[in-house]
Design an enzyme around this catalytic site. Structure first.
Site, mmCIF file in Angstrom:
data_model
loop_
_atom_site.group_PDB
_atom_site.id
_atom_site.type_symbol
_atom_site.label_atom_id
_atom_site.label_comp_id
_atom_site.label_asym_id
_atom_site.label_seq_id
_atom_site.Cartn_x
_atom_site.Cartn_y
_atom_site.Cartn_z
ATOM 1 N N LYS A 220 0.834 -1.165 0.067
ATOM 2 C CA LYS A 220 0.077 -0.074 -0.032
ATOM 3 C C LYS A 220 0.871 1.416 0.126
ATOM 4 C CE LYS A 220 -2.678 -2.809 -0.419
ATOM 5 N NZ LYS A 220 -2.603 -4.222 -0.260
ATOM 6 N N ILE B 150 -2.514 -9.787 -6.027
ATOM 7 C CA ILE B 150 -1.065 -9.187 -6.068
ATOM 8 C C ILE B 150 -1.027 -8.895 -7.663
ATOM 9 C CG2 ILE B 150 1.111 -10.121 -5.729
ATOM 10 C CD1 ILE B 150 0.365 -11.637 -3.586
ATOM 11 N N HIS C 17 -23.695 15.184 2.205
ATOM 12 C CA HIS C 17 -23.861 15.598 1.186
ATOM 13 C C HIS C 17 -22.616 16.816 1.142
ATOM 14 C CE1 HIS C 17 -24.729 16.638 -3.067
ATOM 15 N NE2 HIS C 17 -24.791 18.054 -2.648
HETATM 16 P P1 FAD Z 1 1.312 -14.331 8.182
HETATM 17 O O1 FAD Z 1 1.293 -12.964 8.243
HETATM 18 O O2 FAD Z 1 2.098 -14.948 6.868
HETATM 19 O O3 FAD Z 1 2.494 -14.435 9.458
HETATM 20 C C1 FAD Z 1 2.968 -15.793 10.048
HETATM 21 C C2 FAD Z 1 4.082 -15.737 10.484
HETATM 22 O O4 FAD Z 1 4.478 -16.884 11.087
HETATM 23 C C3 FAD Z 1 5.320 -15.027 9.851
HETATM 24 O O5 FAD Z 1 5.793 -14.028 10.587
HETATM 25 C C4 FAD Z 1 6.351 -16.393 9.929
HETATM 26 O O6 FAD Z 1 7.668 -16.011 9.984
HETATM 27 C C5 FAD Z 1 5.976 -16.991 11.276
HETATM 28 N N1 FAD Z 1 6.093 -18.571 11.410
HETATM 29 C C6 FAD Z 1 5.859 -19.535 10.103
HETATM 30 N N2 FAD Z 1 6.100 -20.500 10.725
HETATM 31 C C7 FAD Z 1 6.697 -20.433 11.980
HETATM 32 C C8 FAD Z 1 7.306 -21.251 13.058
HETATM 33 N N3 FAD Z 1 7.516 -22.640 12.881
HETATM 34 N N4 FAD Z 1 7.915 -20.842 14.235
HETATM 35 C C9 FAD Z 1 7.987 -19.348 14.492
HETATM 36 N N5 FAD Z 1 7.243 -18.457 13.442
HETATM 37 C C10 FAD Z 1 6.714 -19.172 12.423
HETATM 38 N N6 FAD Z 1 -4.484 -8.882 3.059
HETATM 39 C C11 FAD Z 1 -5.252 -8.014 3.494
HETATM 40 O O7 FAD Z 1 -5.984 -8.242 4.271
HETATM 41 N N7 FAD Z 1 -5.063 -6.805 2.885
HETATM 42 C C12 FAD Z 1 -4.070 -6.431 1.887
HETATM 43 O O8 FAD Z 1 -3.812 -5.387 1.520
HETATM 44 C C13 FAD Z 1 -3.261 -7.531 1.984
HETATM 45 N N8 FAD Z 1 -2.225 -7.129 1.002
HETATM 46 C C14 FAD Z 1 -1.090 -8.142 0.756
HETATM 47 C C15 FAD Z 1 -0.073 -7.973 -0.199
HETATM 48 C C16 FAD Z 1 1.040 -8.713 -0.670
HETATM 49 C C17 FAD Z 1 1.895 -8.289 -1.451
HETATM 50 C C18 FAD Z 1 0.836 -10.021 0.121
HETATM 51 C C19 FAD Z 1 1.899 -11.048 -0.066
HETATM 52 C C20 FAD Z 1 -0.325 -10.289 1.096
HETATM 53 C C21 FAD Z 1 -1.337 -9.326 1.357
HETATM 54 N N9 FAD Z 1 -2.325 -9.594 2.116
HETATM 55 C C22 FAD Z 1 -3.352 -8.751 2.244
HETATM 56 C C23 FAD Z 1 -2.559 -10.948 2.719
HETATM 57 C C24 FAD Z 1 -2.036 -11.070 4.098
HETATM 58 O O9 FAD Z 1 -0.558 -10.589 4.314
HETATM 59 C C25 FAD Z 1 -2.179 -12.203 4.629
HETATM 60 O O10 FAD Z 1 -3.646 -12.800 4.858
HETATM 61 C C26 FAD Z 1 -1.957 -12.235 6.237
HETATM 62 O O11 FAD Z 1 -0.598 -11.709 6.493
HETATM 63 C C27 FAD Z 1 -2.099 -13.371 7.064
HETATM 64 O O12 FAD Z 1 -1.738 -13.377 8.119
HETATM 65 P P2 FAD Z 1 -1.145 -14.759 9.294
HETATM 66 O O13 FAD Z 1 -1.137 -13.911 10.569
HETATM 67 O O14 FAD Z 1 -2.083 -15.865 8.881
HETATM 68 O O15 FAD Z 1 0.035 -14.950 8.463
HETATM 69 P P1 NAD Z 2 -4.828 -15.018 -6.464
HETATM 70 O O1 NAD Z 2 -5.466 -16.314 -6.041
HETATM 71 O O2 NAD Z 2 -5.524 -13.788 -6.026
HETATM 72 O O3 NAD Z 2 -4.504 -14.950 -7.933
HETATM 73 C C1 NAD Z 2 -3.708 -15.835 -8.538
HETATM 74 C C2 NAD Z 2 -3.996 -15.804 -10.074
HETATM 75 O O4 NAD Z 2 -2.997 -16.547 -10.907
HETATM 76 C C3 NAD Z 2 -5.236 -16.390 -10.502
HETATM 77 O O5 NAD Z 2 -6.257 -15.558 -11.211
HETATM 78 C C4 NAD Z 2 -4.995 -18.001 -11.495
HETATM 79 O O6 NAD Z 2 -5.876 -18.296 -12.474
HETATM 80 C C5 NAD Z 2 -3.701 -17.290 -11.801
HETATM 81 N N1 NAD Z 2 -2.870 -18.506 -12.319
HETATM 82 C C6 NAD Z 2 -2.381 -19.491 -11.636
HETATM 83 N N2 NAD Z 2 -1.755 -20.278 -12.390
HETATM 84 C C7 NAD Z 2 -1.189 -19.643 -13.463
HETATM 85 C C8 NAD Z 2 -0.468 -19.770 -14.742
HETATM 86 N N3 NAD Z 2 0.218 -20.966 -14.768
HETATM 87 N N4 NAD Z 2 -0.439 -19.057 -15.834
HETATM 88 C C9 NAD Z 2 -1.282 -17.719 -15.420
HETATM 89 N N5 NAD Z 2 -1.865 -17.429 -14.415
HETATM 90 C C10 NAD Z 2 -2.170 -18.437 -13.491
HETATM 91 O O7 NAD Z 2 -3.418 -15.071 -5.718
HETATM 92 P P2 NAD Z 2 -2.519 -13.706 -5.496
HETATM 93 O O8 NAD Z 2 -2.729 -12.579 -6.408
HETATM 94 O O9 NAD Z 2 -0.999 -14.319 -5.589
HETATM 95 O O10 NAD Z 2 -2.581 -13.490 -4.022
HETATM 96 C C11 NAD Z 2 -2.483 -14.228 -2.978
HETATM 97 C C12 NAD Z 2 -3.443 -14.110 -1.909
HETATM 98 O O11 NAD Z 2 -2.713 -12.798 -1.269
HETATM 99 C C13 NAD Z 2 -4.797 -13.857 -2.197
HETATM 100 O O12 NAD Z 2 -5.259 -14.990 -1.684
HETATM 101 C C14 NAD Z 2 -5.170 -12.572 -1.609
HETATM 102 O O13 NAD Z 2 -6.237 -12.881 -0.347
HETATM 103 C C15 NAD Z 2 -3.966 -12.073 -0.622
HETATM 104 N N6 NAD Z 2 -3.674 -10.829 -0.897
HETATM 105 C C16 NAD Z 2 -4.755 -10.003 -0.737
HETATM 106 C C17 NAD Z 2 -4.748 -8.458 -0.735
HETATM 107 C C18 NAD Z 2 -5.779 -7.694 -0.399
HETATM 108 O O14 NAD Z 2 -6.762 -7.983 0.268
HETATM 109 N N7 NAD Z 2 -5.738 -6.634 -1.123
HETATM 110 C C19 NAD Z 2 -3.396 -8.209 -1.664
HETATM 111 C C20 NAD Z 2 -2.587 -8.954 -2.053
HETATM 112 C C21 NAD Z 2 -2.530 -10.331 -1.635
#
Ligand code: FAD
Ligand code: NAD
Length: 479
Positions: free
Chosen positions: A58, A192, A452
């Site tokens: 973000k 993503i 509004h």
């Molecule tokens: P995580 O955030 O993955 O945290 C898990 C933690 O556990 C990590 O720190 C890891 O190091 C630790 N861990 C794992 N195994 C062990 C172990 N054995 N011992 C100790 N520590 C361990 N979601 C949204 O809602 N809004 C968004 O805008 C959004 N944007 C995203 C953008 C990107 C690029 C990505 C990749 C994801 C985004 N997401 C977004 C998804 C969001 O990041 C995840 O849904 C969220 O972080 C999940 O939370 P979690 O606590 O389950 O796991």
């Molecule tokens: P996604 O599941 O949103 O999208 C993956 C896409 O890749 C799908 O549309 C799928 O059809 C396509 N795909 C898969 N294999 C392919 C191939 N071989 N060739 C071409 N296309 C292919 O997954 P993501 O964008 O990687 O995000 C992962 C997770 O992270 C999501 O579940 C999302 O909830 C979370 N996330 C959330 C936010 C947010 O809330 N704004 C932002 C980023 C990530």
């Protein structure tokens, strides 16, 4: 020595750290284990979301949006700016600063709430014993009354395009490009792919998104995904190729040649950088010993019931490591619910009212059912939509793309879904979440007074349109 705790949380992402804070607030002796170490050798808290997910993405979306606005959006307002330039290194440093502020903030909150932190990899053994292997290789043992597994998720890798951390990267690499790639390929038009593809497109990359599915954003409401596809491709120039499945890739010097198949056969495209964004998968490797008793489902998620109980009494799992949308706020809510259950409350979560947001420009946001889902379920529904083109505040902002759409039960009038494509959708969707959570009718929204001029007036008008009563557009049918 064996430590004793009432609650032990493995993983400090938004699911784990929120669960730990809540458990401590409810009077439980709580510990949290985190294994993530930064380049400086220090442990970082906050998981994927704070370090390489929600927050840094973000920050870059905001910077790139401001740059694009400066380049293209000012002239209409009569503002003259002489050749703006983007300092990518400064933009990345700003993003890193925000990440640092929030991750250290989480460490402070854990400490302030009396949560004991362990730095190292946690593994659940039989009988709720958790072993922590610290970074120096030493091992500590914790006996827990309750364990909360919150290990999160990692990016899915696909055999045709293994990441190399240089030219072919995952989402983490795409947050770190030190200069704007001339031509950027993105595999996957999911959340993503669209968010990070938008960042680099706005900064000047030519962006091609290869998506295997024929349908764009299949999880979103059809009318919204249609609007969004048009806006992203025609207005913003993202080259999104649907029905394009990547089947191979080859590094050629500093570039990568990607092979993909579409309805016309096999094709090739050369990129300077390639982002693989084809989904994420639950991360459980090395975290559950064979005798832990915790079972996974057929997709590798930890198997849990509606209240996040695993197959072992006293062991819970939350966040990305279990079924449901991989969203930070979903994991945090599960963390609160589980902490309350451990404290003896009968807490429940409403999985039907979790908002989804895609932070493109404009944003896409929804909660509840789509029109396609209601049709498939045979639900008798009414729909009302209102375009931002007829909203004065959107005109003043110079951003009239999109609409608000509300779906309500035809008999009970209960709101079943809200779908928004437009400026500020991520904020406005909270109104839909509250409507669903409070089981509001469309009439409740119709009878509510909205300020509004605001963008939220589109929510009011869409609710009125559900019963063909919109004021600022012609209704489909006379009442
Ligand atoms: P995580 O955030 O993955 O945290 C898990 C933690 O556990 C990590 O720190 C890891 O190091 C630790 N861990 C794992 N195994 C062990 C172990 N054995 N011992 C100790 N520590 C361990 N979601 C949204 O809602 N809004 C968004 O805008 C959004 N944007 C995203 C953008 C990107 C690029 C990505 C990749 C994801 C985004 N997401 C977004 C998804 C969001 O990041 C995840 O849904 C969220 O972080 C999940 O939370 P979690 O606590 O389950 O796991
Ligand atoms: P996604 O599941 O949103 O999208 C993956 C896409 O890749 C799908 O549309 C799928 O059809 C396509 N795909 C898969 N294999 C392919 C191939 N071989 N060739 C071409 N296309 C292919 O997954 P993501 O964008 O990687 O995000 C992962 C997770 O992270 C999501 O579940 C999302 O909830 C979370 N996330 C959330 C936010 C947010 O809330 N704004 C932002 C980023 C990530």
């Amino acid at each position: 020595m064996t430590h004793q705790f009432e609650v032990v949380v493995i993983g400090s992402g938004p699911a784990g750290y929120v669960a730990a804070i809540k458990a401590a607030q409810l009077g439980k002796k709580t510990a949290i284990i985190e294994k993530w170490v930064k380049e400086d050798g220090k442990t970082t808290w906050g998981g994927t979301c704070l370090n390489v997910g929600c927050i840094p993405s973000k920050a870059l979306l905001q910077s790139s949006e401001m740059y694009a606005e400066t380049l293209h959006g000012f002239e209409d307002h009569g503002i003259q700016v002489k050749s703006p330039k983007m300092d990518v290194k400064k933009m990345l440093a700003r993003k890193d600063g925000i990440v640092n502020q929030l991750t250290t903030g989480v460490a402070g909150l854990l400490k302030g709430n009396g949560v004991t932190s362990f730095e190292g990899k946690g593994q659940l053994k039989a009988n709720k014993v958790v072993e922590v292997t610290k970074h120096d290789g030493s091992v500590e043992t914790i006996q827990a009354d309750n364990v909360i597994l919150a290990m999160g998720s990692i990016p899915v890798e696909i055999p045709p395009t293994p990441t190399d951390g240089d030219v072919i990267v995952d989402s983490t690499g795409a947050l770190e490009f030190s200069e704007v790639p001339k031509k950027l390929g993105v595999i996957g038009a999911g959340v993503i792919g669209l968010e990070l593809g938008s960042v680099w497109k706005r900064l000047g990359s030519e962006v091609v998104v290869l998506e295997a599915m024929d349908k764009f954003l299949a999880a979103a409401d059809g009318a919204i995904s249609k609007d969004a596809f048009k806006s992203f491709t025609k207005d913003q120039g993202l080259d999104i190729r649907l029905g394009a499945r990547v089947v191979g890739s080859e590094r050629k010097g500093k570039q990568v040649v990607v092979k993909f198949q579409d309805s016309e056969g096999e094709k090739e495209e050369t990129f300077d950088k390639l982002v693989v964004a084809v989904g994420r998968r639950p991360y459980t490797e090395g975290c559950l010993s064979e005798d832990s008793g915790v079972k996974l489902d057929e997709r590798g998620f930890i198997f849990v019931d509606d209240q996040c109980r695993t197959t072992v009494p006293g062991v819970y799992a939350i966040g990305d490591v279990v079924r449901g949308p991989m969203l930070a706020h979903k994991g945090s809510e599960e963390g609160i619910m589980v902490a309350e259950i451990i404290a003896g409350h009968n807490a429940q979560m409403n999985y039907d009212a979790i908002p989804n947001v895609i932070y493109t420009h404009p944003e896409i946001a929804w909660v509840g059912k789509t029109e396609e889902e209601l049709k498939a379920d045979g639900v008798d529904y009414k729909a009302g939509a209102f375009p931002f083109a007829a909203i004065g505040r959107a005109m003043a902002a110079g951003d009239t793309t999109g609409q608000v759409k509300i779906l309500a039960d035809a008999k009970t009038d209960r709101v079943l879904g809200m779908h928004i494509f437009g400026l500020g959708a991520s904020e406005m969707i909270a109104q839909g979440v509250i409507a669903l959570e409070f089981a509001s009718s469309a009439e409740d929204l119709q009878l509510t007074c909205f300020a509004h001029p605001t963008l939220s007036e589109a929510v009011h008008e869409a609710a009125l349109a559900v019963d063909n009563m919109a004021i600022h557009k012609m209704n489909r049918k006379k009442r």
